[in-house]
Scaffold this motif. Structure first.
Motif: not given
Length: 77
Positions: A8-14
């Motif tokens: 869930e966290l990395v889905s918002a990161l580049t």
């Protein structure tokens, strides 16, 4: 700190860089750090144990764990 949901966290990161030992992501949307609540700059996911980090700048960091992988949230000074 609550459990970190890495997917869930990395889905918002580049995504930035990946090698055998590490995967890094940049926080371009000011997601809050799960440990301190402040926006973090980068997330480093350690894929190997042990893993060595060579830091090119002075950073504050928070640490979490997901499925026995260290998660390092960097905060630039």
């Amino acid at each position: 700190m609550d459990d970190v949901e890495l997917d869930e966290l990395v889905s918002a990161l580049t995504p930035r860089e990946e090698n055998r030992a590490l995967k890094t992501y940049q926080n371009t949307v000011s997601v809050a750090c799960p440990a301190c609540g402040d926006p973090f700059d980068d997330l480093v996911v350690c894929k190997e144990n042990p893993t060595s980090l060579n830091l090119s700048q002075q950073l504050d960091f928070c640490v979490g764990v997901d499925d026995d992988r260290a998660l390092i949230f960097t905060h630039k000074r």
